[in-house]
Scaffold this motif. Structure first.
Motif, PDB file in Angstrom:
ATOM      1  N   ASP A  55       0.809  -1.221   0.000  1.00  0.00           N
ATOM      2  CA  ASP A  55       0.000   0.000   0.000  1.00  0.00           C
ATOM      3  C   ASP A  55       0.840   1.268   0.000  1.00  0.00           C
ATOM      4  OD1 ASP A  55      -2.369  -1.414  -0.006  1.00  0.00           O
ATOM      5  OD2 ASP A  55      -2.716  -1.199   2.151  1.00  0.00           O
ATOM      6  N   LEU A  56       2.105   1.155   0.385  1.00  0.00           N
ATOM      7  CA  LEU A  56       2.973   2.333   0.495  1.00  0.00           C
ATOM      8  C   LEU A  56       4.010   2.438  -0.618  1.00  0.00           C
ATOM      9  CD1 LEU A  56       3.564   2.141   4.347  1.00  0.00           C
ATOM     10  CD2 LEU A  56       2.062   3.731   3.126  1.00  0.00           C
ATOM     11  N   SER A  61       3.585  -0.060  -7.471  1.00  0.00           N
ATOM     12  CA  SER A  61       2.164   0.072  -7.163  1.00  0.00           C
ATOM     13  C   SER A  61       1.325  -0.873  -8.012  1.00  0.00           C
ATOM     14  CB  SER A  61       1.701   1.510  -7.362  1.00  0.00           C
ATOM     15  OG  SER A  61       1.813   1.876  -8.706  1.00  0.00           O
ATOM     16  N   ALA A 144      -0.479   5.672  -3.153  1.00  0.00           N
ATOM     17  CA  ALA A 144       0.591   5.177  -2.276  1.00  0.00           C
ATOM     18  C   ALA A 144       1.410   6.347  -1.738  1.00  0.00           C
ATOM     19  CB  ALA A 144       1.487   4.195  -3.024  1.00  0.00           C
TER      20      ALA A 144
END
Length: 159
Positions: A55-56, A61, A144
């Motif tokens: 998610d980060l 991504s 993100a």
């Protein structure tokens, strides 16, 4: 050339050159820019699950970061532990060597940011960053990045 087309290629060129410079600086450490991003995230936010890490990530991504984590674990930089709260979740954290390397990566990134700051000196980048934020806001990498920025705002030294 249309303005939008030139902008697209300028963004691509800046990204490629920035990644090339970062890659060259990271080469002596034996990690790629994508691996460095994982190490920096885990240094800032331990422990994380694989999904939490995904998610980060801006570099990966929309994809599972498992191949990055597998490689970093093989290199002895990331440790996987079964969560005490839910055995289905694996928590990721850095080993001592991973923390040492993350500190070196921070120094390398700071050097890159100083070079970007120097290139931007005397220019008002507020409009550019606002435009780019809006451009990527609804895309996976933009979301993100927004999560990472929001995370840092609550911490000392955050964005």
């Amino acid at each position: 050339m249309r303005t939008a087309e030139e902008l697209r290629y300028l963004i691509l060129a800046a990204q490629r050159e920035g990644n090339r410079l970062l890659g060259q600086a990271l080469k002596p450490l034996g990690v790629t820019p994508s691996q460095a991003e994982v190490l920096r995230i885990l240094a800032d936010r331990p422990p994380l699950t694989l999904n939490g890490l995904g998610d980060l990530l801006v570099c990966e991504s929309g994809n599972s970061p498992s191949r990055l984590v597998d490689r970093l674990a093989t290199m002895g930089l990331v440790d996987r532990q079964v969560s005490a709260h839910d055995r289905r979740h694996i928590e990721l954290s850095l080993t001592e060597e991973g923390r040492r390397l993350a500190r070196q990566i921070t120094t390398i990134e700071d050097d890159l940011y100083r070079s970007i700051d120097a290139a931007a000196e005397g220019r008002d980048l507020d409009q550019v960053t606002a435009f780019l934020r809006a451009f990527v806001a609804d895309l996976p990498a933009g979301r993100a990045l927004a999560r990472r920025i929001a995370d840092k705002k609550g911490k000392p030294g955050g964005i």
